[in-house]
Design a protein around this motif. Sequence first.
Motif, PDB file in Angstrom:
ATOM      1  N   ASN A 167       4.123   6.269   9.198  1.00  0.00           N
ATOM      2  CA  ASN A 167       4.992   7.032   8.286  1.00  0.00           C
ATOM      3  C   ASN A 167       4.869   6.584   6.843  1.00  0.00           C
ATOM      4  OD1 ASN A 167       6.152   8.560  10.371  1.00  0.00           O
ATOM      5  ND2 ASN A 167       7.516   6.864  10.882  1.00  0.00           N
ATOM      6  N   MET A 168       4.147   5.471   6.616  1.00  0.00           N
ATOM      7  CA  MET A 168       4.042   4.967   5.232  1.00  0.00           C
ATOM      8  C   MET A 168       2.872   4.018   5.124  1.00  0.00           C
ATOM      9  SD  MET A 168       4.990   1.524   5.431  1.00  0.00           S
ATOM     10  CE  MET A 168       5.229   0.677   6.996  1.00  0.00           C
ATOM     11  N   ASP A 170       3.176   2.323   2.028  1.00  0.00           N
ATOM     12  CA  ASP A 170       3.876   1.562   0.987  1.00  0.00           C
ATOM     13  C   ASP A 170       5.122   0.934   1.629  1.00  0.00           C
ATOM     14  OD1 ASP A 170       5.561   0.712  -0.999  1.00  0.00           O
ATOM     15  OD2 ASP A 170       5.295   2.464  -2.291  1.00  0.00           O
ATOM     16  N   ILE A 173       8.632   2.093   0.894  1.00  0.00           N
ATOM     17  CA  ILE A 173       9.081   3.318   1.572  1.00  0.00           C
ATOM     18  C   ILE A 173       9.398   2.989   3.036  1.00  0.00           C
ATOM     19  CG2 ILE A 173       8.318   5.598   2.373  1.00  0.00           C
ATOM     20  CD1 ILE A 173       6.934   5.906  -0.345  1.00  0.00           C
ATOM     21  N   SER A 194       8.283  -4.144   7.024  1.00  0.00           N
ATOM     22  CA  SER A 194       7.373  -3.011   6.792  1.00  0.00           C
ATOM     23  C   SER A 194       5.980  -3.481   6.361  1.00  0.00           C
ATOM     24  CB  SER A 194       7.961  -2.076   5.734  1.00  0.00           C
ATOM     25  OG  SER A 194       9.014  -1.354   6.308  1.00  0.00           O
ATOM     26  N   HIS A 198       2.802  -2.312   8.456  1.00  0.00           N
ATOM     27  CA  HIS A 198       1.694  -1.612   7.795  1.00  0.00           C
ATOM     28  C   HIS A 198       0.354  -2.307   8.101  1.00  0.00           C
ATOM     29  CE1 HIS A 198      -0.874   0.217   4.892  1.00  0.00           C
ATOM     30  NE2 HIS A 198      -0.940  -0.852   4.134  1.00  0.00           N
ATOM     31  N   SER A 219       2.891  11.463  11.815  1.00  0.00           N
ATOM     32  CA  SER A 219       3.771  11.033  10.723  1.00  0.00           C
ATOM     33  C   SER A 219       5.024  11.886  10.764  1.00  0.00           C
ATOM     34  CB  SER A 219       3.101  11.214   9.358  1.00  0.00           C
ATOM     35  OG  SER A 219       1.913  10.465   9.271  1.00  0.00           O
ATOM     36  N   ASN A 226       9.691  10.166   2.579  1.00  0.00           N
ATOM     37  CA  ASN A 226       8.229   9.996   2.621  1.00  0.00           C
ATOM     38  C   ASN A 226       7.475  11.325   2.534  1.00  0.00           C
ATOM     39  OD1 ASN A 226       8.537  11.168   5.105  1.00  0.00           O
ATOM     40  ND2 ASN A 226       7.323   9.647   6.223  1.00  0.00           N
ATOM     41  N   ASP A 227       8.158  12.436   2.257  1.00  0.00           N
ATOM     42  CA  ASP A 227       7.463  13.734   2.300  1.00  0.00           C
ATOM     43  C   ASP A 227       6.318  13.809   1.285  1.00  0.00           C
ATOM     44  OD1 ASP A 227       9.549  13.662   0.490  1.00  0.00           O
ATOM     45  OD2 ASP A 227      10.153  15.744   0.763  1.00  0.00           O
ATOM     46  N   HIS A 229       4.936  11.127  -0.143  1.00  0.00           N
ATOM     47  CA  HIS A 229       4.090   9.963   0.149  1.00  0.00           C
ATOM     48  C   HIS A 229       3.080  10.238   1.279  1.00  0.00           C
ATOM     49  CE1 HIS A 229       3.080   5.751   0.647  1.00  0.00           C
ATOM     50  NE2 HIS A 229       3.559   5.718   1.879  1.00  0.00           N
ATOM     51  N   LEU A 230       3.373  11.230   2.111  1.00  0.00           N
ATOM     52  CA  LEU A 230       2.469  11.489   3.237  1.00  0.00           C
ATOM     53  C   LEU A 230       1.081  11.938   2.792  1.00  0.00           C
ATOM     54  CD1 LEU A 230       4.846  12.979   5.980  1.00  0.00           C
ATOM     55  CD2 LEU A 230       3.830  10.701   5.846  1.00  0.00           C
ATOM     56  N   VAL A 233      -0.628   8.706   2.651  1.00  0.00           N
ATOM     57  CA  VAL A 233      -0.864   8.260   4.040  1.00  0.00           C
ATOM     58  C   VAL A 233      -2.076   9.002   4.595  1.00  0.00           C
ATOM     59  CG1 VAL A 233       0.084   8.241   6.390  1.00  0.00           C
ATOM     60  CG2 VAL A 233       1.572   7.702   4.449  1.00  0.00           C
TER      61      VAL A 233
END
Length: 464
Positions: A167-168, A170, A173, A194, A198, A219, A226-227, A229-230, A233
Amino acid sequence: MNVISLADFMPQKSGCKASNCGEEKIPPALWDKIKDHPCYSEEAHHHFARMHVAVAPGCNMQCNYCNRKFDCANESRPGVTSEKLTPEQALQKVKAVAAQMPQLSVVGIAGPGDTLFSWRQSFATFALIREALPDLKLCLSTNGLALPDHIDKIIAHKIDHVTITINMIDPSIGAQIYPWIYHEGKRYQGLEASEILHHRQMEGLKALVNKGVLVKVNSVMIPGINDQHLLQVNAEIKKNGAFIHNILPLISDPAHGTFFGQEKIPEPSPMALEALQASLNGRVMRHCRQCRADAIGLLGEDKSQDFTLDKLAAEAPDSTRQRKLYRQLMETEKASPLVIPSGPLQRVAICSQGGGRINQHFGHAKEFKIYEIGDQGVKFIGHRKIPNYCQGGFGEDEHLPTILEALAGIDTVFAAKIGSCPKRELAQAGVAVNTDYALEEIPTALSDWYQNQQQKEKKHGTCD
Ligand code: CLF
Ligand code: SF4
């Protein structure tokens, strides 16, 4: 003119061929791995079934969109509780399903917790199934935290398909999505949690890709978190060799008791989901059904309640031959070429209860399948959920505004049948309804309809 045939979904003797589930080409060797996997190939999901065995109860982290009383929400619909199984019960169930369902091609473990946190149960189950039904594909999904510790076991059990939920990339996030993780006997929180997650996810992804395993990345699209940010990703997982990217819309019904539900984090609209999918690079899965950890059947028609433990016979007959015959039938089935003349893009909604056909009454539909037709041919875009228009034989007018909302940007609805009232109401809202192609295959019907439309417009233009 673009000519499309079933062969477009198949490999040629040399070179690459188009995938129906994305914009990239698929080399022949890969096609063999996905042609009967209903999640990795959009075409296959019309004809092949998967089943999940819910043998993995524990989880090593907390996601804010998950209530741990229910199944893992990374690969399942939130708010559902599956019947948990031992590895032996799982084998009994797989044999029973296989005996009644020649379409079965994949057995997966997707919870109800994390498959690799409960790795002993998961691999014991895979070993039993691999030995008893060696023709079935094995598949697993994981949050990725424990993944680097189990690469060798995944290879040893010949598991060719692995899903990691990412999902991230970063951790700042990530800290908004994961309050804690449990790793190597210690609990971590916040940013540190996180960061570890990651690194473990990326390490696992790279290791699997190096070993030739096809990795799907799921995701969860969480508006405001995170929308946007994807996109990053997507670029990162693609760079590291992920085969396909699947965006799951957040489900945040407060009744499920999740943190995001209580915080009233909104669910993304179908339009926002489709816009994000359209801006991703590489192959994108658009036909995911966010199924249960004990789901059985073709995607979208869950038969899990027909195969609960109390309904299983002690021993099911060997069904290898039936599956082999079914696969041969699917391989030899040929579709006539589809001819798509150039023209403006049209977006349509289909009422279908499966099998890749227009075979559902408008009033019974709980979702629309959205397709685009234009210069690029017939392209599946996704599903949009709707409430049933028909309730116990009566039209439910109060559902109409929601149904019309789901039809935003749609020119025509195709259904096997429709009542005169909803047909009139849709017409008033500017949406045409077509029932001329009842029971026909979707791509063939849409191709034919589109050509007729183009011809009519041409004629009309000439008269002018
Ligand atoms: Fe199951 Fe997942 Fe394997 Fe498919 S589901 S473990 S890859 S066999 Fe498929 Fe269901 Fe979507 Fe998952 S539709 S939730 S993507
Ligand atoms: Fe829930 Fe799955 Fe997240 Fe674990 S990994 S908290 S089971 S969604």
